[in-house]
Design a protein around this motif. Structure first.
Motif, PDB file in Angstrom:
ATOM      1  N   TYR A 145       0.854  -1.193   0.000  1.00  0.00           N
ATOM      2  CA  TYR A 145       0.000   0.000   0.000  1.00  0.00           C
ATOM      3  C   TYR A 145       0.885   1.237   0.000  1.00  0.00           C
ATOM      4  O   TYR A 145       1.769   1.367   0.855  1.00  0.00           O
ATOM      5  CB  TYR A 145      -0.896  -0.006   1.247  1.00  0.00           C
ATOM      6  N   ASP A 146       0.630   2.157  -0.926  1.00  0.00           N
ATOM      7  CA  ASP A 146       1.446   3.365  -1.061  1.00  0.00           C
ATOM      8  C   ASP A 146       0.680   4.622  -0.633  1.00  0.00           C
ATOM      9  O   ASP A 146      -0.549   4.638  -0.621  1.00  0.00           O
ATOM     10  CB  ASP A 146       1.845   3.576  -2.530  1.00  0.00           C
ATOM     11  N   ASP A 147       1.456   5.665  -0.355  1.00  0.00           N
ATOM     12  CA  ASP A 147       0.961   7.049  -0.188  1.00  0.00           C
ATOM     13  C   ASP A 147       0.277   7.343   1.141  1.00  0.00           C
ATOM     14  O   ASP A 147      -0.255   8.420   1.327  1.00  0.00           O
ATOM     15  CB  ASP A 147       0.006   7.464  -1.317  1.00  0.00           C
ATOM     16  N   GLY A 148       0.263   6.391   2.086  1.00  0.00           N
ATOM     17  CA  GLY A 148      -0.287   6.672   3.410  1.00  0.00           C
ATOM     18  C   GLY A 148       0.800   7.247   4.302  1.00  0.00           C
ATOM     19  O   GLY A 148       1.849   7.657   3.798  1.00  0.00           O
TER      20      GLY A 148
ATOM     21  N   TYR B 172       9.557  -2.463  -6.544  1.00  0.00           N
ATOM     22  CA  TYR B 172       8.458  -2.097  -7.435  1.00  0.00           C
ATOM     23  C   TYR B 172       7.285  -3.028  -7.166  1.00  0.00           C
ATOM     24  O   TYR B 172       7.059  -3.429  -6.038  1.00  0.00           O
ATOM     25  CB  TYR B 172       8.926  -2.154  -8.885  1.00  0.00           C
ATOM     26  N   TRP B 173       6.537  -3.389  -8.162  1.00  0.00           N
ATOM     27  CA  TRP B 173       5.378  -4.262  -7.992  1.00  0.00           C
ATOM     28  C   TRP B 173       5.240  -5.101  -9.252  1.00  0.00           C
ATOM     29  O   TRP B 173       5.865  -4.804 -10.281  1.00  0.00           O
ATOM     30  CB  TRP B 173       4.111  -3.413  -7.773  1.00  0.00           C
ATOM     31  N   THR B 174       4.441  -6.154  -9.180  1.00  0.00           N
ATOM     32  CA  THR B 174       4.243  -6.976 -10.379  1.00  0.00           C
ATOM     33  C   THR B 174       2.779  -6.999 -10.827  1.00  0.00           C
ATOM     34  O   THR B 174       2.484  -7.390 -11.944  1.00  0.00           O
ATOM     35  CB  THR B 174       4.711  -8.435 -10.137  1.00  0.00           C
ATOM     36  N   VAL B 175       1.862  -6.615  -9.931  1.00  0.00           N
ATOM     37  CA  VAL B 175       0.441  -6.582 -10.280  1.00  0.00           C
ATOM     38  C   VAL B 175      -0.106  -5.201  -9.902  1.00  0.00           C
ATOM     39  O   VAL B 175      -0.096  -4.821  -8.737  1.00  0.00           O
ATOM     40  CB  VAL B 175      -0.345  -7.682  -9.526  1.00  0.00           C
ATOM     41  N   ASP B 176      -0.566  -4.446 -10.908  1.00  0.00           N
ATOM     42  CA  ASP B 176      -1.072  -3.090 -10.660  1.00  0.00           C
ATOM     43  C   ASP B 176      -2.602  -3.108 -10.671  1.00  0.00           C
ATOM     44  O   ASP B 176      -3.210  -3.417 -11.695  1.00  0.00           O
ATOM     45  CB  ASP B 176      -0.542  -2.149 -11.750  1.00  0.00           C
ATOM     46  N   THR B 177      -3.204  -2.757  -9.524  1.00  0.00           N
ATOM     47  CA  THR B 177      -4.670  -2.743  -9.455  1.00  0.00           C
ATOM     48  C   THR B 177      -5.251  -1.476 -10.092  1.00  0.00           C
ATOM     49  O   THR B 177      -6.444  -1.383 -10.302  1.00  0.00           O
ATOM     50  CB  THR B 177      -5.145  -2.793  -7.991  1.00  0.00           C
ATOM     51  N   GLN B 178      -4.381  -0.492 -10.337  1.00  0.00           N
ATOM     52  CA  GLN B 178      -4.789   0.811 -10.910  1.00  0.00           C
ATOM     53  C   GLN B 178      -5.873   1.468 -10.048  1.00  0.00           C
ATOM     54  O   GLN B 178      -6.739   2.172 -10.571  1.00  0.00           O
ATOM     55  CB  GLN B 178      -5.295   0.631 -12.345  1.00  0.00           C
ATOM     56  N   ASP B 179      -5.805   1.240  -8.736  1.00  0.00           N
ATOM     57  CA  ASP B 179      -6.886   1.701  -7.853  1.00  0.00           C
ATOM     58  C   ASP B 179      -7.018   3.210  -7.781  1.00  0.00           C
ATOM     59  O   ASP B 179      -8.086   3.713  -7.449  1.00  0.00           O
ATOM     60  CB  ASP B 179      -6.708   1.125  -6.440  1.00  0.00           C
ATOM     61  N   SER B 180      -5.937   3.939  -8.101  1.00  0.00           N
ATOM     62  CA  SER B 180      -6.014   5.392  -7.935  1.00  0.00           C
ATOM     63  C   SER B 180      -6.463   6.113  -9.197  1.00  0.00           C
ATOM     64  O   SER B 180      -6.718   7.311  -9.163  1.00  0.00           O
ATOM     65  CB  SER B 180      -4.665   5.942  -7.473  1.00  0.00           C
ATOM     66  N   TRP B 181      -6.560   5.407 -10.330  1.00  0.00           N
ATOM     67  CA  TRP B 181      -6.917   6.138 -11.552  1.00  0.00           C
ATOM     68  C   TRP B 181      -7.868   5.391 -12.471  1.00  0.00           C
ATOM     69  O   TRP B 181      -8.724   6.003 -13.102  1.00  0.00           O
ATOM     70  CB  TRP B 181      -5.658   6.573 -12.317  1.00  0.00           C
ATOM     71  N   ASN B 182      -7.779   4.094 -12.540  1.00  0.00           N
ATOM     72  CA  ASN B 182      -8.668   3.371 -13.452  1.00  0.00           C
ATOM     73  C   ASN B 182      -8.794   1.950 -12.946  1.00  0.00           C
ATOM     74  O   ASN B 182      -8.313   1.012 -13.562  1.00  0.00           O
ATOM     75  CB  ASN B 182      -8.080   3.405 -14.880  1.00  0.00           C
ATOM     76  N   ARG B 183      -9.444   1.823 -11.772  1.00  0.00           N
ATOM     77  CA  ARG B 183      -9.343   0.553 -11.072  1.00  0.00           C
ATOM     78  C   ARG B 183      -9.930  -0.625 -11.835  1.00  0.00           C
ATOM     79  O   ARG B 183     -10.912  -0.488 -12.558  1.00  0.00           O
ATOM     80  CB  ARG B 183      -9.978   0.664  -9.698  1.00  0.00           C
TER      81      ARG B 183
ATOM     82  N   ALA C 254      -6.198  11.156  -0.199  1.00  0.00           N
ATOM     83  CA  ALA C 254      -6.593  11.664  -1.518  1.00  0.00           C
ATOM     84  C   ALA C 254      -5.436  11.393  -2.468  1.00  0.00           C
ATOM     85  O   ALA C 254      -4.280  11.393  -2.040  1.00  0.00           O
ATOM     86  CB  ALA C 254      -6.869  13.161  -1.435  1.00  0.00           C
ATOM     87  N   PRO C 255      -5.714  11.141  -3.748  1.00  0.00           N
ATOM     88  CA  PRO C 255      -4.626  10.866  -4.688  1.00  0.00           C
ATOM     89  C   PRO C 255      -3.761  12.096  -4.908  1.00  0.00           C
ATOM     90  O   PRO C 255      -4.172  13.221  -4.615  1.00  0.00           O
ATOM     91  CB  PRO C 255      -5.353  10.460  -5.967  1.00  0.00           C
ATOM     92  N   ARG C 256      -2.569  11.883  -5.434  1.00  0.00           N
ATOM     93  CA  ARG C 256      -1.627  12.994  -5.666  1.00  0.00           C
ATOM     94  C   ARG C 256      -2.168  13.938  -6.725  1.00  0.00           C
ATOM     95  O   ARG C 256      -1.841  15.095  -6.750  1.00  0.00           O
ATOM     96  CB  ARG C 256      -0.265  12.468  -6.126  1.00  0.00           C
ATOM     97  N   ARG C 257      -2.937  13.412  -7.659  1.00  0.00           N
ATOM     98  CA  ARG C 257      -3.526  14.293  -8.681  1.00  0.00           C
ATOM     99  C   ARG C 257      -4.919  13.769  -9.003  1.00  0.00           C
ATOM    100  O   ARG C 257      -5.178  12.571  -8.903  1.00  0.00           O
ATOM    101  CB  ARG C 257      -2.658  14.377  -9.940  1.00  0.00           C
ATOM    102  N   GLY C 258      -5.797  14.697  -9.342  1.00  0.00           N
ATOM    103  CA  GLY C 258      -7.172  14.317  -9.677  1.00  0.00           C
ATOM    104  C   GLY C 258      -7.994  14.051  -8.438  1.00  0.00           C
ATOM    105  O   GLY C 258      -7.469  14.000  -7.321  1.00  0.00           O
ATOM    106  N   PRO C 259      -9.295  13.882  -8.635  1.00  0.00           N
ATOM    107  CA  PRO C 259     -10.188  13.631  -7.498  1.00  0.00           C
ATOM    108  C   PRO C 259     -10.041  12.205  -6.966  1.00  0.00           C
ATOM    109  O   PRO C 259      -9.569  11.320  -7.680  1.00  0.00           O
ATOM    110  CB  PRO C 259     -11.579  13.838  -8.108  1.00  0.00           C
TER     111      PRO C 259
END
Ligand SMILES: [Zn+2]
Length: 234
Positions: free
Chosen positions: A46-49, A158-169, A194-199
């Motif tokens: 989990y990132d950005d917390g 890094y990571w191997t599976v991107d859930t894209q939860d912050s922009w296009n889940r 809140a995400p770094r950019r966008g709602p």
């Protein structure tokens, strides 16, 4: 002729500055994937917390299911709620550096990027595990940040599976299918306020909690181990 030599030199330097870290990223991601497959393992990250809302709820969910995870935290967020990070550590989760202000190393100068790494690392103590873990914001690194990580005894993760939860889940089933097909993985999610950019995407917290619970269920039913990323590093 001199102009051509200068241009070629500049081009070569740019290729090294950005290209070398990209090669390292590809190599390290492949290694992580191979470690997951060899151990039949899934690592939740989990990132950005830490956030006031999502992180404590995640922590309760993971604790209730006896599942370790890895959190890549932002220094500025630790300044606001260091107690949440202390609680993550108490619960046995790993905590890694995600810079002080989530700087993009491709856009910032090398000194600013290095300073942002050290700014976050100051929130860590001698009691924290060595090597420390570092996940570059946006996955972007340069030769400067690679050298800085070496100097600070940080391992890039890094990571191997991107859930894209912050922009296009992605649909939860799609993430589970990928973990199943590929034989495990290091899953990227976010526990930001809140995400770094966008709602903030609608029902983001619910998505992360539901996806986490679904991955834990899938892992337990299919004999995958749930590990911290550190356990996958050789
Ligand atoms: Zn991030």
């Amino acid at each position: 002729m001199q102009v051509i030599i200068l241009l070629l030199t500049g081009f070569a330097l740019i290729m090294i500055w950005f290209g070398l870290p990209m090669m390292l990223r590809a190599f390290q991601t492949r290694q992580l994937h191979q470690a997951c497959v060899a151990r039949r393992a899934i690592a939740l990250t989990y990132d950005d917390g830490p956030s006031a809302d999502v992180t404590p709820q995640l922590s309760a969910l993971l604790g209730g299911r006896d599942t370790p995870a890895t959190f890549f935290v932002i220094g500025r967020e630790i300044d606001k709620r260091g107690d949440v990070v202390d609680e993550l550590r108490r619960q046995g989760h790993d905590v890694g550096n995600h810079t002080q202000s989530h700087i993009n190393a491709w856009k910032a100068g090398p000194l600013a990027a290095a300073r942002d790494m050290t700014g976050c690392q100051r929130k860590f103590s001698r009691a924290d595990a060595v090597p420390g873990l570092f996940r570059p914001p946006f996955g972007k690194a340069t030769v400067a940040t690679v050298l800085q990580a070496i100097a600070m005894r940080l391992r890039f993760v890094y990571w191997t599976v991107d859930t894209q939860d912050s922009w296009n889940r992605r649909a939860i089933d799609s993430v589970i299918d990928e973990l199943s097909t590929r034989g495990g993985g290091v899953v990227l999610m976010h526990d930001f306020s809140a995400p770094r950019r966008g709602p903030t995407p609608s029902r983001h917290k619910e998505y992360v909690l539901d996806l986490t619970a679904a991955i834990i269920d899938f892992a337990r039913q299919n004999d995958f181990q749930l590990v911290r990323v550190r356990d996958l590093l050789v």
